[in-house]
Design a protein around this motif. Sequence first.
Motif, PDB file in Angstrom:
ATOM      1  N   ARG A 115       9.559  33.006 -18.860  1.00  0.00           N
ATOM      2  CA  ARG A 115       8.394  32.201 -18.483  1.00  0.00           C
ATOM      3  C   ARG A 115       7.526  31.810 -19.681  1.00  0.00           C
ATOM      4  O   ARG A 115       6.608  31.011 -19.534  1.00  0.00           O
ATOM      5  N   CYS A 141       2.227  37.869 -17.116  1.00  0.00           N
ATOM      6  CA  CYS A 141       2.373  36.728 -18.029  1.00  0.00           C
ATOM      7  C   CYS A 141       1.118  36.535 -18.877  1.00  0.00           C
ATOM      8  O   CYS A 141       1.201  36.330 -20.097  1.00  0.00           O
ATOM      9  N   TYR A 193       5.397  28.871 -17.890  1.00  0.00           N
ATOM     10  CA  TYR A 193       5.618  28.545 -16.479  1.00  0.00           C
ATOM     11  C   TYR A 193       5.149  29.751 -15.680  1.00  0.00           C
ATOM     12  O   TYR A 193       5.867  30.742 -15.550  1.00  0.00           O
TER      13      TYR A 193
END
Length: 241
Positions: free
Chosen positions: A29, A63, A47
């Motif tokens: 990601r 993330c 992402y």
Amino acid sequence: MPRGYGGVAILWKKNLVKLVTTLSIGDERIQCIELSGNQKLLFIAIYLPCKSSDNHLDKLYECIDQLHEIMEVYKATHQIIIGGDFNENIFNENNSNRKRYILDFKSDHNLSTTEVGITYTHTSGNSSSAIDYILFQEKFRECILNIEKADIFSNVSDHLPILLRLKYELPCRNSEIQNQSTSNDVRWNKTDKDKYKNLIEEGIALLKDKPQNRTELDKAFVTLNHTITKATVKVAPKKKI
């Protein structure tokens, strides 16, 4: 990440290949590259998990925590650009945990962005939102010339691309890059100009005489560009390897 469910990638022009370093940080990601100009530049493509995915909040926190770590390592030595699908509207009035976590990250590292409006339309056409952004460090604001949605007729994604115009100096001593950027010039003195003319005329014949609206005009423009490109490829002398 399963095939067909997204991911991130960063592409760059061939003439920049000697200046680009891929970095083994992040995951599926988060992807990063370093551009070695007069000021080192770190591009981060992201992402973030969508709300409908399992454990989306924990995954988003993970993330963002990775982005915190990357920022701490590179922010003192690099200009940093973060761009991608945040899967969250950070400008609307909702006060979700997702939005707060993203905005806290943005505030902690003094990051800014520009609101460009709707960037995503659901495939059903029933909903749309602004979930794609480009973030930059406020201390480098003078280097940001513009951030806007790119009007690309051939785009088939449900996301609209965002274009960043950046003032950035490449090493002026790198003559190889300058030479490589012009290495694809067509040697017109060695082409079959009659064949080229015929190919162009055949392509033009397929166009409507008078486009009646903006859509038809855009299609005609794209078709003409493709015609010119195909004709050039067919008549251009093959380079010896």
